[in-house]
Design a protein around this motif. Sequence first.
Motif, PDB file in Angstrom:
ATOM      1  N   VAL A   1       0.837  -1.199   0.000  1.00 49.51           N
ATOM      2  CA  VAL A   1       0.000   0.000   0.000  1.00 49.51           C
ATOM      3  C   VAL A   1       0.875   1.252   0.000  1.00 49.51           C
ATOM      4  CG1 VAL A   1      -1.697   1.321   1.330  1.00 49.51           C
ATOM      5  CG2 VAL A   1      -1.943  -1.158   1.105  1.00 49.51           C
ATOM      6  N   ASP A   2       1.994   1.208   0.714  1.00 45.21           N
ATOM      7  CA  ASP A   2       2.908   2.359   0.743  1.00 45.21           C
ATOM      8  C   ASP A   2       3.432   2.668  -0.660  1.00 45.21           C
ATOM      9  OD1 ASP A   2       2.595   2.686   3.443  1.00 45.21           O
ATOM     10  OD2 ASP A   2       4.385   1.540   3.983  1.00 45.21           O
ATOM     11  N   GLN A   3       3.766   1.639  -1.416  1.00 46.99           N
ATOM     12  CA  GLN A   3       4.232   1.851  -2.786  1.00 46.99           C
ATOM     13  C   GLN A   3       3.113   2.428  -3.653  1.00 46.99           C
ATOM     14  OE1 GLN A   3       5.622  -2.010  -4.002  1.00 46.99           O
ATOM     15  NE2 GLN A   3       7.640  -1.758  -3.057  1.00 46.99           N
ATOM     16  N   ALA A   4       1.893   1.961  -3.442  1.00 47.58           N
ATOM     17  CA  ALA A   4       0.751   2.475  -4.202  1.00 47.58           C
ATOM     18  C   ALA A   4       0.519   3.949  -3.894  1.00 47.58           C
ATOM     19  CB  ALA A   4      -0.502   1.662  -3.884  1.00 47.58           C
ATOM     20  N   ASN A   5       0.595   4.315  -2.616  1.00 53.62           N
ATOM     21  CA  ASN A   5       0.403   5.718  -2.231  1.00 53.62           C
ATOM     22  C   ASN A   5       1.514   6.604  -2.788  1.00 53.62           C
ATOM     23  OD1 ASN A   5      -1.956   5.177  -0.789  1.00 53.62           O
ATOM     24  ND2 ASN A   5      -0.852   4.771   1.115  1.00 53.62           N
ATOM     25  N   ALA A   6       2.729   6.074  -2.799  1.00 59.65           N
ATOM     26  CA  ALA A   6       3.849   6.842  -3.364  1.00 59.65           C
ATOM     27  C   ALA A   6       3.649   7.055  -4.853  1.00 59.65           C
ATOM     28  CB  ALA A   6       5.165   6.108  -3.100  1.00 59.65           C
ATOM     29  N   LEU A   7       3.118   6.050  -5.548  1.00 61.46           N
ATOM     30  CA  LEU A   7       2.864   6.172  -6.983  1.00 61.46           C
ATOM     31  C   LEU A   7       1.783   7.213  -7.254  1.00 61.46           C
ATOM     32  CD1 LEU A   7       3.497   5.040  -9.826  1.00 61.46           C
ATOM     33  CD2 LEU A   7       1.633   3.411  -9.470  1.00 61.46           C
ATOM     34  N   ILE A   8       0.732   7.212  -6.453  1.00 60.11           N
ATOM     35  CA  ILE A   8      -0.348   8.196  -6.613  1.00 60.11           C
ATOM     36  C   ILE A   8       0.177   9.602  -6.363  1.00 60.11           C
ATOM     37  CG2 ILE A   8      -2.540   8.989  -5.654  1.00 60.11           C
ATOM     38  CD1 ILE A   8      -3.223   6.063  -5.108  1.00 60.11           C
ATOM     39  N   LEU A   9       1.028   9.759  -5.353  1.00 57.61           N
ATOM     40  CA  LEU A   9       1.625  11.064  -5.073  1.00 57.61           C
ATOM     41  C   LEU A   9       2.466  11.539  -6.248  1.00 57.61           C
ATOM     42  CD1 LEU A   9       2.126  13.355  -3.074  1.00 57.61           C
ATOM     43  CD2 LEU A   9       4.043  12.033  -2.140  1.00 57.61           C
ATOM     44  N   ALA A  10       3.194  10.615  -6.866  1.00 58.20           N
ATOM     45  CA  ALA A  10       4.000  10.972  -8.036  1.00 58.20           C
ATOM     46  C   ALA A  10       3.102  11.405  -9.189  1.00 58.20           C
ATOM     47  CB  ALA A  10       4.870   9.788  -8.442  1.00 58.20           C
ATOM     48  N   TYR A  11       1.964  10.728  -9.378  1.00 56.69           N
ATOM     49  CA  TYR A  11       1.012  11.101 -10.424  1.00 56.69           C
ATOM     50  C   TYR A  11       0.494  12.523 -10.186  1.00 56.69           C
ATOM     51  CZ  TYR A  11       0.686   6.282 -12.163  1.00 56.69           C
ATOM     52  OH  TYR A  11       0.948   5.055 -12.712  1.00 56.69           O
ATOM     53  N   LYS A  12       0.181  12.845  -8.929  1.00 61.12           N
ATOM     54  CA  LYS A  12      -0.345  14.168  -8.607  1.00 61.12           C
ATOM     55  C   LYS A  12       0.687  15.259  -8.895  1.00 61.12           C
ATOM     56  CE  LYS A  12      -3.683  12.716  -5.080  1.00 61.12           C
ATOM     57  NZ  LYS A  12      -4.060  12.784  -3.643  1.00 61.12           N
ATOM     58  N   GLU A  13       1.928  14.957  -8.586  1.00 59.65           N
ATOM     59  CA  GLU A  13       2.995  15.928  -8.857  1.00 59.65           C
ATOM     60  C   GLU A  13       3.166  16.149 -10.358  1.00 59.65           C
ATOM     61  OE1 GLU A  13       6.389  14.361  -6.893  1.00 59.65           O
ATOM     62  OE2 GLU A  13       5.739  14.990  -4.884  1.00 59.65           O
ATOM     63  N   LYS A  14       3.104  15.078 -11.136  1.00 59.69           N
ATOM     64  CA  LYS A  14       3.212  15.202 -12.593  1.00 59.69           C
ATOM     65  C   LYS A  14       2.037  15.987 -13.157  1.00 59.69           C
ATOM     66  CE  LYS A  14       5.728  10.854 -13.092  1.00 59.69           C
ATOM     67  NZ  LYS A  14       5.654   9.436 -13.491  1.00 59.69           N
ATOM     68  N   GLN A  15       0.844  15.729 -12.612  1.00 62.30           N
ATOM     69  CA  GLN A  15      -0.351  16.442 -13.069  1.00 62.30           C
ATOM     70  C   GLN A  15      -0.223  17.931 -12.790  1.00 62.30           C
ATOM     71  OE1 GLN A  15      -4.070  15.931 -10.888  1.00 62.30           O
ATOM     72  NE2 GLN A  15      -5.112  15.486 -12.817  1.00 62.30           N
ATOM     73  N   SER A  16       0.312  18.252 -11.614  1.00 57.24           N
ATOM     74  CA  SER A  16       0.483  19.652 -11.248  1.00 57.24           C
ATOM     75  C   SER A  16       1.490  20.346 -12.155  1.00 57.24           C
ATOM     76  CB  SER A  16       0.940  19.749  -9.787  1.00 57.24           C
ATOM     77  OG  SER A  16       1.189  21.078  -9.411  1.00 57.24           O
ATOM     78  N   LYS A  17       2.579  19.663 -12.477  1.00 52.94           N
ATOM     79  CA  LYS A  17       3.599  20.232 -13.359  1.00 52.94           C
ATOM     80  C   LYS A  17       3.056  20.432 -14.765  1.00 52.94           C
ATOM     81  CE  LYS A  17       7.575  18.361 -10.861  1.00 52.94           C
ATOM     82  NZ  LYS A  17       8.729  17.436 -10.929  1.00 52.94           N
ATOM     83  N   GLN A  18       2.280  19.458 -15.246  1.00 58.43           N
ATOM     84  CA  GLN A  18       1.729  19.567 -16.589  1.00 58.43           C
ATOM     85  C   GLN A  18       0.730  20.713 -16.680  1.00 58.43           C
ATOM     86  OE1 GLN A  18       0.169  15.768 -17.755  1.00 58.43           O
ATOM     87  NE2 GLN A  18       2.103  14.701 -17.443  1.00 58.43           N
ATOM     88  N   GLY A  19       0.015  20.985 -15.585  1.00 62.42           N
ATOM     89  CA  GLY A  19      -0.946  22.083 -15.582  1.00 62.42           C
ATOM     90  C   GLY A  19      -0.277  23.437 -15.641  1.00 62.42           C
ATOM     91  N   LYS A  20       0.996  23.495 -15.237  1.00 66.30           N
ATOM     92  CA  LYS A  20       1.722  24.763 -15.228  1.00 66.30           C
ATOM     93  C   LYS A  20       2.471  25.031 -16.533  1.00 66.30           C
ATOM     94  CE  LYS A  20       2.365  24.716 -10.210  1.00 66.30           C
ATOM     95  NZ  LYS A  20       3.344  24.670  -9.095  1.00 66.30           N
TER      96      LYS A  20
END
Length: 306
Positions: A222-241
């Motif tokens: 689950v920790d790896q899954a949460n880390a992956l989701i956090l990475a997705y959110k960071e990429k989404q934020s960067k792409q929005g900028k």
Amino acid sequence: MSKLLLDESPILVLPSLAEKVGLNEAIFLQQLNYWLKDSNNIRDGHTWVYNTYEDWQEQFPFWSVSTIRRVITKLENADLLIIGNFNKLKIDKTKWYRINYEAFKGVNSPSVQSEQSECSEWTVEQVNLNRPLPEITTEITSKKKEEEEAPATGGNPFRFFEENGFGTIGGYIAQKIGKWCDDLSDELVLESMKIAVERGAKSWSYVEKILINWADKKIKTVDQANALILAYKEKQSKQGKVRKGYATRTEKLPGWFNEQEDKQQPINPKANTTGVEQKRAELNETLRKLRERSSNDGDPLRQGND
């Protein structure tokens, strides 16, 4: 002498039993025999122990889950192990086990004392025959009974599915959930369902998209899954900028990450009126062209060209 040799009480298995059923199978039967003696789970006049493959692996850390599954299947096919299902929930596929002691009545096995004297200098008094493998301070049966009687905490993927609005589990979905639990883990399947609930996409198809993505990414915890989701959110934020007009390469996010449950959109009266007016204008234009064509059909020059 290495500390791995006889610095702790050894696993005692009768050679005659190992010769008859196989070494791994003999070890499993010896351990199951231990738990059956302390079990309070009485069904159909017999004592039972129930465990998942993962629970058995906690007792046999030197085996993989697939090895444990093969051992159990072999013993069941040999009619030495009887398997049942007395779970409260029909969708709960946790297996119940008991030894078919009747099958051992015709087996002429040497006594524990005679076999042990031939194979080891240890005496029976030095070895606790009922000692579990590995050492566990709380019996599994007692622990599981407490978990069964305790209020539901959402730790069971099958129960969570039905209690959180996904719908009633049919046989097909139950099989798919069970397969994903075997391939990944109960915890990851449960976590994917929680994500679906939080995103308002409570459907099995959405949950399975998440699980497929995690399997592709080799996610195991689950920790790896949460880390992956956090990475997705960071990429989404960067792409929005990223400013419009710049040719910047961005990594594609998985479809489930931005996908949500399809909801019926409310009717917009203004948008609906605009659409009707546009269609009316298109119809009038078509009629005008038809009138012009009809007028041209009366032109002698046009008729001659025809």
